[in-house]
Design a protein around this motif. Structure first.
Motif, short mmCIF file in Angstrom:
data_model
loop_
_atom_site.label_atom_id
_atom_site.label_comp_id
_atom_site.label_asym_id
_atom_site.label_seq_id
_atom_site.Cartn_x
_atom_site.Cartn_y
_atom_site.Cartn_z
N LEU A 52 -3.81 2.13 -4.46
CA LEU A 52 -4.03 2.69 -3.12
C LEU A 52 -5.29 3.56 -3.12
O LEU A 52 -6.15 3.44 -2.24
CB LEU A 52 -2.81 3.53 -2.72
N TYR A 53 -5.38 4.38 -4.15
CA TYR A 53 -6.55 5.29 -4.24
C TYR A 53 -7.84 4.48 -4.33
O TYR A 53 -8.82 4.77 -3.65
CB TYR A 53 -6.37 6.18 -5.47
N LEU A 54 -7.80 3.46 -5.18
CA LEU A 54 -9.01 2.65 -5.36
C LEU A 54 -9.38 1.96 -4.05
O LEU A 54 -10.56 1.90 -3.68
CB LEU A 54 -8.79 1.62 -6.47
N CYS A 55 -8.36 1.47 -3.32
CA CYS A 55 -8.65 0.81 -2.03
C CYS A 55 -9.31 1.80 -1.08
O CYS A 55 -10.30 1.48 -0.41
CB CYS A 55 -7.36 0.31 -1.38
N LYS A 56 -8.77 3.01 -1.03
CA LYS A 56 -9.32 4.00 -0.11
C LYS A 56 -10.79 4.26 -0.46
O LYS A 56 -11.66 4.29 0.41
CB LYS A 56 -8.54 5.32 -0.22
N GLN A 57 -11.04 4.46 -1.78
CA GLN A 57 -12.41 4.77 -2.18
C GLN A 57 -13.34 3.60 -1.88
O GLN A 57 -14.48 3.78 -1.45
CB GLN A 57 -12.47 5.11 -3.67
N LEU A 58 -12.81 2.38 -2.08
CA LEU A 58 -13.62 1.19 -1.82
C LEU A 58 -14.01 1.12 -0.34
O LEU A 58 -15.17 0.87 0.01
CB LEU A 58 -12.83 -0.05 -2.22
#
Length: 1575
Positions: A69-75
């Motif tokens: 989830l975190y990686l998606c948000k940052q992406l």
């Protein structure tokens, strides 16, 4: 100026009204590019620092955990960053690109550079913020980031539709790259919004979240309380139990709250103590000055001063008045100071400081909500003017409808957050106070303890803490109510001008009237409580003494007594109900009277004032807002006043002195285990010392006995060693740990094993050794669960001896260095005492290497101790070994002589009983021959246990010393059976059957019920009529536009409006009155049904049901039926009709609304069903988990000295925290469940408002403005009513359970009829012959027989003794004669009449029994002897003379009218026994059954009774159930029972010669044939 700059910045117009003044309005592009961009970005930039701080902090960041989830948000943010860069590139390309042939002179506006740069910077900032969130401890998501995305998407919707509309209008896209970039970034933003609403759960916390979902709830779920839904579903599937409760948040736990509270409390209390000391100093100085001043004045007063009082002299002087005033003031001041002689006014500060932030947060939410509340009426006003003005654009109406919805939703969210915080705060305040009171109780000194009883301290914990809880829930109303009132008045003034004051005056007048009524109501309530207490007192006694009532056939007398009190109680209740109906009348009239006054004045003041729809309905919705604060303020103030009382009590208790912990030193350099150097000790700090100049040295490992007469200070010496007394001089030193056995054993409500372990780890071998030594092995074999048997409160299911041995075992197991034993051997029998001394205390016991201090009365142990300390009047008179003291002929030898005498007296009576005890104590197998035989019928043993419990508190020592062992075996039997004896109380779960409601309505009377419903219905119609009339009235404004308004029309409008208003009030009044009558009737019927049935229930029921359970039906449930049900029933009816009325009006205005009702009603129904099931169960769990807190507390207070001696305060504090936490675990979900429900219902209500508004906009062509105003102002009110309806439904359902519980007991099976058609002759039984024919009996169907076929014949005037071991069936025989239990087979004839054919009262009135336990009832002596007033005073005095009570009664002030207190406590046990004898003498029956009293009668009384019986009952048949063989040696025959059969039946001398059972028993009791001849 500003606009021009912005025009320049955008390269297009910033604002132009023409954009809005058309059918399809739009915002100018410039606004979309500036304002709508800056709002969300500005919000983020403001909040960013808070997130960035987390990056700067050196936190160990979990780099491995980068969730998907975190990686998606940052992406997503990175992609957005790219779009921003691309947009910048496009602009640069357009401006400086080489592609275009002629380079364009026209450059792009500044905004096309600024915005991409702004966005780019923002996205970088956002990347950092999201990383900051990840590093924050325990953060699942971020509210601020969610709000940012939400604002961004919201603001981007405008350009979104502008671009599309533009493209459609022109048929092509002009600026393709930017068009594409915008939609790409919009898509990304939308996805980011969705992702930011999901909680990012770090690994490893899943378990935690399962146990407490709140910790893993995302922002949206937190504000809508969605995380709670799983609990609601579970509660709907099956009833919730304590294990379903979730863990608490760290900050809500008792430990956390208490630590904070204590931290602030110490500083505040310290300051208060300093202030208090100052005050005392000042006062002493002032008093000195005063004395000096007065002396001077007296000297100066004209020389006459000496003889004449000062006041007379002052008469001439002017200053007289001032002086008097001053004096009064001083007196008042003194009085006040007397009241507050403790450190005061620190508690509120402490609470404030502890919970400051919660208070500020909730205040913020409350303020927002209050302000929003006033937006709706303004929107309503615009809405109405919109419907009136047919030329306005439709989009305005839709805008208003949406705004109404938005405002309402925001209002709901803020309100629920505010409530959540406040209720949490209330809960925490209660927790903090409870924990503080408990902590204080563990360390309070004896002075403080004396000031308040256990009951009062428990009250501090329950009632006072609860008061604080209730007040903190609503504390913000103190400022919010005035604020709301002021704002409402301002708005009303704007609408209606000064005529508002008329309405306001009416409202203000209501307040004192309500106050008066409330005052009156309180007085009536107090009177009501008095009757309730009286009734409960009698009920308690009836239930305790129910066996006596049955045996003497006295039920009718008590029935009449209780019914009399109940009658008065109902009268008072009726008064109260009428009063309530008056106040309801006033309250329901209020809104219509207020609006009537206002509107009438408004129209009358000037002919130009015309009532328009906007004015009318806006004012009405404002008046509706006003009603709440005006009603709440007086209530709040009353609650505050009550809380001040609680505050004072709590401050006094918590500010009291602590126990001085330095009295006892622990200095290892001393060589003796215990040393007291010249110590004097007192119980109170200022009191006389009880122990004077005591010096004592005890070497390690010695056994020291402390002896002395009663009151010579033996127990005080032990208390001093424990540090419980104030030391006035000298000191004590103790080396090592201490174990303490108090004189009255203190037993906890826990398993037997826990009582012995007392917090130390379990060791099998040592445990068994201790149990063996303390003679507990035989008891454990007989207890149903062995050492894991649950012991009741105060050790209720153990006999006195057993308690004492458990207490000793606890000490023995604790492995301390020094043992302080306060007379542990007095409560046990002599041979058990000997066993304990040999095996535990004495020179060969398991404690032989420890230091032991033994207080004792037993002379027999003294030769074996190392040293004896003799106390006389608080001084040590001599110390030495047994032989040396014996030789010195001092105080000790005197002591020995007196005690030796007493013991020789006792031995005789003890030898009578030794047979019983030895068998029971040491050979338990005999008792337990048949595993299922109810040992001495279960029933009477339970009864004995009950009554002994009741009595043991009063004279425990005497009674238990004499009787512990015998009762023990009975107890054992009881608990063996006990697995099945006391059935578990059924706790209702699930729905309440509809039949229960019908039952209540039937009790009220069908006629009443129907009429009440009709009246309320008509009232509702009047209400709707009034409002419809108002909307007609407002239409006049349109009709008579610019014309003079005719006076007659005005008067009609006002008149009809007023009449309809008053009609409502009158109907409500009538309805409430009738309802009150019906409710009182229902209460009366239900109570008398319950009570008459309870008196006719067979005895078995009372033996298998704890008294408390029955009392509860009469107290709690009847109270609910009396007060709660009528109240909630009425509220429910009014709410229901209110909601229906509202829906009706909206449908009337906009018929399409009917389509929307159905789905809304369905959703509503489901939400409500789910909620009610869960909430009801949580309520039950709350009350179930509350009682352990209080019982643990009262247990702690009663065992303080033991807890302190073993130094277990910490453990008990922890345990208390745990019990409070268990309670909070069900309170917290209950609070949340209310919020969960409220937010869902308010959402529904908001939808109702929205649809009412929307439909009004759609069909505005056909509507008049009055109806629109009506339907929307109704809808605005519906939210609250819906909320109330659910509350009321659940409350009604919770309360109606009381009817169910009461009716459960009215349908119990009865015993035989009291009087039947076959009545015995008037003088029966004349001869008094008894015949048993093959008589068999069992206690309950399904149990074994107790008597196995008894056949015998007893002649007239025979004297029969009945003997047998415990459980042989002796008492069962008497129970059968009185038909307490009915025959299974065979019959009993008395004078040839079969007793089973006649009525119970006919039978029981003609027999007489003198029971084993003398039970008296509170009332006069006369009532106790002759409850039906049949006999004359002369007869009563005669029997008193015969029973040796005449002198005593004659010496009393009131004589026969002397009040006997509850259970006869103000008479000695001997006197009670004699009164029972007098009862028997008065009845003059031919058959007397004597259940011999073993318990508390001294030998002297016993002789008196025996002689009287021999003389007065010589012409009667007498059956004596003997426990001492002496008393029946002169009988004509003796019946020996064994296991329910007659084994021997003959004269005593023959039986002794025969050498069977009887002979063995006589030999045990030390009776030989010679004794008999002597007798």
């Amino acid at each position: 100026m500003c606009a021009a700059a912005l025009d320049e910045y955008c390269g297009s117009t910033f604002w132009n009204n023409s954009y809005l003044e058309r059918e399809d309005p739009d915002l100018p592009v410039c606004v979309e590019q500036t304002v709508l961009v800056w709002i969300p970005l500005g919000f983020l930039w403001l909040c960013a620092p808070w997130h960035l701080v987390c990056l700067c902090r050196r936190t160990k960041v979990n780099t491995i955990h980068l969730s998907k989830l975190y990686l998606c948000k940052q992406l997503l943010v990175a992609l957005l960053f790219l779009t921003a860069i691309t947009a910048l590139a496009v602009t640069l390309g357009e401006d400086y690109g080489r592609g275009t042939d002629p380079p364009s002179t026209e450059k792009n506006a500044v905004v096309y550079y600024a915005n991409p740069v702004l966005y780019a910077v923002t996205w970088i900032l956002l990347l950092l913020c999201q990383e900051g969130v990840r590093r924050r401890e325990g953060a699942m998501d971020s509210a601020t980031l969610f709000l940012f995305w939400f604002l961004l998407v919201l603001c981007d919707i405008f350009p979104f539709q502008t671009l599309i509309r533009e493209a459609l209008r022109q048929g092509e896209v002009r600026d393709l790259p930017r068009f594409c970039l915008f939609y790409i970034s919009f898509g990304l933003e939308f996805i980011a919004l969705i992702l930011s609403a999901v909680a990012d759960i770090p690994p490893g916390t899943e378990e935690l979240i399962k146990k407490n979902p709140e910790t893993g709830a995302a922002f949206l779920s937190r504000i809508t309380f969605n995380w709670f839904t799983s609990m609601v579903f579970k509660g709907n599937k099956q009833p919730l139990v304590q294990d379903d409760m979730w863990d608490l948040n760290e900050t809500d736990s008792t430990n956390y709250v208490n630590q904070h509270f204590q931290f602030f409390m110490q500083s505040e209390l310290g300051a208060a103590r300093v202030r208090y000391q100052h005050k005392l100093k000042k006062k002493s100085v002032k008093n000195k000055n005063k004395a000096v001043e007065e002396a001077c004045q007296n000297g100066l007063s004209n020389g006459l001063g000496k003889g004449v009082s000062q006041d007379v002299l002052m008469m001439e002087e002017k200053g007289k008045k001032e002086d008097e005033k001053k004096k009064k003031k001083d007196q008042k001041k003194d009085k006040k100071e007397e009241e507050e002689n403790y450190p005061n006014s620190w508690l509120i500060n402490t609470i404030y400081k502890t919970f400051k932030w919660t208070l500020i947060e909730s205040a913020f939410f409350k303020l927002l909500q209050d302000l929003l509340a006033f937006v709706s009426p303004q929107l309503l006003k615009m809405m109405i003017s919109f419907t009136q003005d047919k030329s306005s654009y439709a989009w305005e109406g839709y805008l208003y409808a949406v705004l109404l919805l938005v405002v309402a939703i925001l209002q709901s969210l803020f309100l629920q957050q505010y409530f959540q915080r406040c209720f949490l705060l209330g809960m925490k305040v209660r927790t903090a106070i409870m924990a503080a009171v408990y902590k204080k109780a563990l360390v309070m000194s004896n002075d403080t303890r004396k000031e308040s009883t256990v009951g009062e301290t428990v009250n501090l914990m329950s009632a006072d803490a609860q008061r604080f809880n209730d007040v903190t829930n609503f504390i913000h109303l103190l400022w919010s109510c005035p604020l709301q009132i002021i704002i409402a008045i301002v708005f009303l003034w704007v609408e209606l001008g000064p005529s508002v004051l008329a309405g306001l005056a009416v409202m203000v007048l209501m307040v004192p009237i309500n106050g008066l009524l409330a005052n009156k109501a309180r007085k009536i309530q107090i009177e009501n409580m008095k009757f309730k207490d009286q009734r409960m007192k009698i009920m308690n006694e009836i239930l305790s003494g129910i066996k006596i009532l049955k045996l003497y056939a006295w039920e009718p007398s008590f029935l009449a007594q209780v019914e009399g009190i109940r009658g008065q109680e109902l009268k008072v209740m009726k008064k109260f109900a009428y009063l309530t109906s008056v106040s309801t009348f006033i309250f329901s009239c209020a809104p219509s009277v207020v609006s009537l006054a206002t509107f009438a004045v408004f129209v009358a003041v000037s002919p130009n004032n015309v009532l328009t729809a906007e004015k009318a309905f806006t004012s009405i919705s404002l008046f509706n807002i006003l009603r709440f604060p005006l009603a709440m303020l007086p209530m709040l103030i009353a609650a505050m006043v009550q809380t001040t009382v609680s505050r004072k009590r709590l401050e006094k208790f918590l500010g009291g002195e602590d126990l001085d912990s330095d009295i006892v030193r622990h200095d290892p350099s001393f060589n003796s285990a215990v040393s007291i150097r010249d110590g004097s000790f007192a119980w109170e700090s200022e009191g006389e010392p009880l122990l004077k100049n005591v010096s004592l040295e005890i070497k390690p490992g010695r056994l020291v006995a402390v002896v002395g007469a009663v009151g010579s200070g033996k127990s005080s010496l032990i208390a001093a060693l424990l540090g419980e007394m104030h030391s006035t001089k000298g000191f004590i030193n103790i080396m090592g740990s201490v174990a303490f056995v108090p004189q009255q054993a203190w037993i906890q409500n826990a398993t037997l094993r826990d009582n012995i372990l007392f917090g130390t780890p379990y060791e099998e071998r040592r445990f068994q050794e201790v149990i063996q030594a303390c003679a507990l092995t035989p008891d454990l074999e007989l207890l149903p669960g062995g050492d894991l048997t649950e012991i009741g409160e105060k050790g209720i299911n153990l006999s006195g001896g057993q308690k004492q041995r458990v207490s000793l075992a606890r000490a023995a197991f604790s492995q301390a260095d020094i043992y302080l034993l306060d007379d542990p051997l007095s409560a046990v029998d002599s041979h058990v005492g000997k066993h304990l001394f040999d095996k535990v205390i004495g020179p060969n016991g398991i404690l032989k290497d420890k230091t032991r201090v033994l207080v004792t009365h037993g002379v027999s142990f003294l030769p074996y101790v190392d040293e004896i300390v003799v106390l006389v009047n608080g001084k040590v008179s001599e110390i030495g070994s047994y032989s040396s003291l014996r030789a010195s002929r001092g105080a000790f030898s005197e002591f020995l002589d007196t005690y030796a005498k007493e013991q020789s007296n006792q031995t005789q009576s003890e030898s009578d009983r030794s047979q019983d005890t030895s068998d029971l104590e040491l050979i338990p197998d005999i008792v337990d021959t048949q595993p299922d035989s109810p040992l001495e019928d279960t029933v009477s043993s339970t009864l004995k246990r009950e009554s002994s419990i009741r009595r043991s508190q009063r004279n425990s020592s005497v009674r238990l010393r004499k009787n512990s062992s015998i009762r023990k075996s009975e107890d054992v039997g009881e608990s063996k059976k006990g697995q099945r004896l006391i059935e578990k109380e059924t706790m209702e779960t699930g729905h309440v059957k509809f039949s229960v409601y019908l039952q209540y309505l039937r009790a009220m009377g069908w006629g009443y019920s129907v009429i009440v419903f009709l009246i309320y219905f008509i009232q509702n119609i009047a209400f709707i009529g009034q409002n419809l009339w108002l909307s007609e009235w407002t239409n006049d404004a349109v009709e008579y536009y610019n014309m003079t308004y005719p006076a007659w029309k005005r008067d009609t409008r006002v008149g009809v409006f007023g009449v309809l208003g008053v009609a409502q009030g009158i109907f409500v009044f009538l309805g409430t009155m009738l309802m009150a009558n019906a409710a009182v009737a229902a209460s009366g019927i239900l109570h008398s049904r319950l009570f008459t049935n309870m008196l006719r229930v067979p005895m078995v029921f009372f033996d298998t049901t704890p008294t408390g359970r029955v009392v509860n039906r009469f107290a709690k449930d009847i109270f609910t039926i009396d007060e709660a049900i009528p109240q909630s029933f009425r509220s429910w009816l009014l709410c229901l009709l209110g909601v229906l009325g509202t829906l009706f009006v909206i449908c009337l205005a906009t018929p399409f609304f009917t389509i929307i009702i159905l789905p809304l009603a369905l959703i509503y129904y489901f939400v409500q069903r789910f909620y009610v099931a869960t909430s009801r169960q949580l309520r039950r769990l709350d009350s179930v988990s509350r009682s352990p807190i209080y019982s643990h507390f009262s247990e702690t207070v009663s065992g303080l000295s033991v807890i302190r001696a073993y130094n277990h305060q910490e453990r008990f504090l922890r345990h208390n925290e745990k019990t409070i936490d268990e309670n909070i675990k069900s309170v917290y979900p209950w609070i949340v469940s209310n919020r969960w429900l409220a937010i869902r219902l308010e959402f529904l209500g908001n939808l109702v408002v929205f649809f009412a508004a929307l439909l009004a906009v759609i069909s505005r062509k056909s509507l008049d403005s009055g109806l629109v105003g009506l339907s929307i102002s109704y809808a605005l009110n519906v939210t609250q009513t819906l909320n109330w309806l659910v509350r009321m439904t659940s409350e009604l359902e919770t309360n109606i359970v009381a009817v169910e519980r009461v009716s459960e007991y009215t349908e119990l099976e009865n015993e035989a009829k009291w009087v039947t058609d076959t009545r015995p002759p008037e003088k029966w039984p004349q001869a008094g012959r008894l015949q048993f024919e093959n008589y068999k009996v069992r206690y309950r169907p399904g149990l074994d027989l107790v008597l196995h076929g008894i056949t015998c014949h007893i002649d007239s005037t025979e004297k029969i003794g009945i003997v047998g071991r415990t459980g042989a069936g002796k008492s069962s025989l008497t129970n059968c004669l009185f038909r307490i239990i009915e025959a299974a087979e065979g019959r009993i004839l008395i004078d040839d009449i079969d007793i089973s054919t006649i009525g119970l009262h006919d039978l029981r009135n003609r027999l007489t029994i003198i029971p084993q336990d003398p039970i008296l009832f509170s009332g006069t002596l006369r009532m106790n002897l002759d409850p039906f007033d049949i006999f004359s005073d002369e007869e009563i005095w005669r029997v008193l003379e015969l029973s040796h009570l005449k002198d005593y009664v004659g010496g009393l002030q009131e004589g026969l009218q002397h009040e006997v207190s509850e259970g006869g406590e103000n008479l000695s046990v001997g006197q009670r026994q004699l009164l029972c004898l007098a009862r028997a003498l008065l009845r003059k029956s031919r058959i007397l059954i004597l259940d011999e009293a073993t318990a508390a009668v001294d030998l002297e009384t016993d002789d008196l009774i025996q002689n009287t019986i021999r003389k007065e009952f010589s012409h009667c048949t007498v059956l004596t159930i003997a426990h001492r063989l002496h008393s029946i040696m002169d009988s004509s025959r003796v019946m020996v029972l064994d296991a329910g059969k007659i084994v021997e039946f003959d004269s005593p001398s023959n039986l002794l010669d025969k050498g069977g059972h009887f002979y063995a028993m006589a030999k045990d009791a030390g009776i030989s044939p010679e004794c008999i001849t002597a007798l």
